[in-house]
Design a protein around this motif. Sequence first.
Motif, short mmCIF file in Angstrom:
data_model
loop_
_atom_site.label_atom_id
_atom_site.label_comp_id
_atom_site.label_asym_id
_atom_site.label_seq_id
_atom_site.Cartn_x
_atom_site.Cartn_y
_atom_site.Cartn_z
N PHE A 2 -2.47 -11.48 -20.32
CA PHE A 2 -2.92 -12.65 -19.60
C PHE A 2 -1.78 -13.31 -18.83
N ASP A 3 -0.63 -13.48 -19.48
CA ASP A 3 0.52 -14.12 -18.83
C ASP A 3 1.00 -13.32 -17.62
N VAL A 4 1.09 -12.01 -17.75
CA VAL A 4 1.53 -11.18 -16.62
C VAL A 4 0.51 -11.26 -15.49
N LEU A 5 -0.76 -11.17 -15.81
CA LEU A 5 -1.79 -11.21 -14.78
C LEU A 5 -1.84 -12.58 -14.10
N GLN A 6 -1.54 -13.64 -14.81
CA GLN A 6 -1.52 -14.96 -14.18
C GLN A 6 -0.40 -15.05 -13.15
N LEU A 7 0.70 -14.32 -13.38
CA LEU A 7 1.81 -14.32 -12.43
C LEU A 7 1.52 -13.50 -11.18
N ILE A 8 0.79 -12.40 -11.33
CA ILE A 8 0.60 -11.49 -10.21
C ILE A 8 -0.80 -11.52 -9.61
N SER A 9 -1.73 -12.24 -10.22
CA SER A 9 -3.10 -12.32 -9.73
C SER A 9 -3.20 -13.27 -8.55
N PRO A 10 -4.03 -13.02 -7.56
CA PRO A 10 -4.97 -11.90 -7.50
C PRO A 10 -4.23 -10.61 -7.17
N CYS A 11 -4.69 -9.55 -7.79
CA CYS A 11 -4.03 -8.26 -7.60
C CYS A 11 -5.05 -7.15 -7.74
N ASN A 12 -4.61 -5.95 -7.53
CA ASN A 12 -5.40 -4.77 -7.84
C ASN A 12 -5.03 -4.39 -9.27
N PHE A 13 -6.01 -4.45 -10.16
CA PHE A 13 -5.78 -4.25 -11.59
C PHE A 13 -6.57 -3.02 -12.03
N LEU A 14 -5.86 -1.99 -12.42
CA LEU A 14 -6.47 -0.73 -12.83
C LEU A 14 -6.45 -0.64 -14.35
N VAL A 15 -7.62 -0.43 -14.94
CA VAL A 15 -7.75 -0.34 -16.40
C VAL A 15 -8.26 1.05 -16.75
N PHE A 16 -7.51 1.74 -17.58
CA PHE A 16 -7.92 3.07 -18.01
C PHE A 16 -8.80 2.93 -19.24
N GLY A 17 -10.07 3.19 -19.07
CA GLY A 17 -11.03 3.15 -20.16
C GLY A 17 -11.81 1.85 -20.20
N LEU A 18 -13.07 1.97 -20.51
CA LEU A 18 -13.94 0.81 -20.74
C LEU A 18 -13.97 0.52 -22.22
N CYS A 19 -14.09 -0.74 -22.56
CA CYS A 19 -14.17 -1.12 -23.96
C CYS A 19 -14.99 -2.40 -24.06
N HIS A 20 -15.11 -2.89 -25.26
CA HIS A 20 -15.85 -4.14 -25.45
C HIS A 20 -15.12 -5.33 -24.85
N ASP A 21 -13.84 -5.15 -24.52
CA ASP A 21 -13.03 -6.22 -23.92
C ASP A 21 -13.06 -6.20 -22.39
N SER A 22 -13.81 -5.31 -21.79
CA SER A 22 -13.77 -5.14 -20.33
C SER A 22 -14.12 -6.42 -19.57
N LEU A 23 -15.08 -7.18 -20.05
CA LEU A 23 -15.40 -8.45 -19.38
C LEU A 23 -14.21 -9.41 -19.40
N MET A 24 -13.49 -9.41 -20.51
CA MET A 24 -12.31 -10.27 -20.62
C MET A 24 -11.26 -9.85 -19.58
N TRP A 25 -11.00 -8.54 -19.47
CA TRP A 25 -9.99 -8.07 -18.52
C TRP A 25 -10.38 -8.44 -17.11
N ALA A 26 -11.63 -8.27 -16.75
CA ALA A 26 -12.09 -8.63 -15.41
C ALA A 26 -11.92 -10.12 -15.15
N SER A 27 -12.14 -10.94 -16.17
CA SER A 27 -12.04 -12.39 -16.00
C SER A 27 -10.60 -12.85 -15.78
N PHE A 28 -9.62 -12.07 -16.17
CA PHE A 28 -8.22 -12.43 -15.96
C PHE A 28 -7.80 -12.27 -14.50
N ASN A 29 -8.62 -11.62 -13.69
CA ASN A 29 -8.27 -11.31 -12.31
C ASN A 29 -9.46 -11.58 -11.40
#
Length: 140
Positions: A20-47
């Motif tokens: 979260f802290d890293v994404l807050q520094l560089i967002s908005p950005c292109n964020f690539l996530v390898f693999g879907l999980c139950h946390d995917s909505l959370m990751w999308a919400s960080f960016n």
Amino acid sequence: MDFTSPIVPQQSFSEITVSFDVLQLISPCNFLVFGLCHDSLMWASFNTRGKTLFLEEDPKWVQTVLKDAPDLNAVVVKYQTKLSEAGVMHVFLHDVNRKVEKAYVNEFLCENYRKHAIGWLWHFEIPPARNPTGDGGWFC
């Protein structure tokens, strides 16, 4: 887009905080996530103002996740990425206590690129490839 979920995150609060802290520094950005999980909505919400793309190799799992979260940007892929095509990358690897993840780190990431290690989460910041086709030197 609704970013709430009754599912408990797979990562600890400390582990999530690093990402979260890293994404807050560089967002908005292109964020690539390898693999879907139950946390995917959370990751999308960080960016939210950037582009988040989930890569998953299991088409059935993509269908399962997108059924409950149709706004996620997820695609089925066969991994064929070349290092020479990449700039500075932030790589977050969770479950580093497992054999497969440790093998992945040893094969594809370098210890000296690791910036954070919290719980079972490691964060790597990988610089652009300088001479990927040159003298045959190792990535690290």
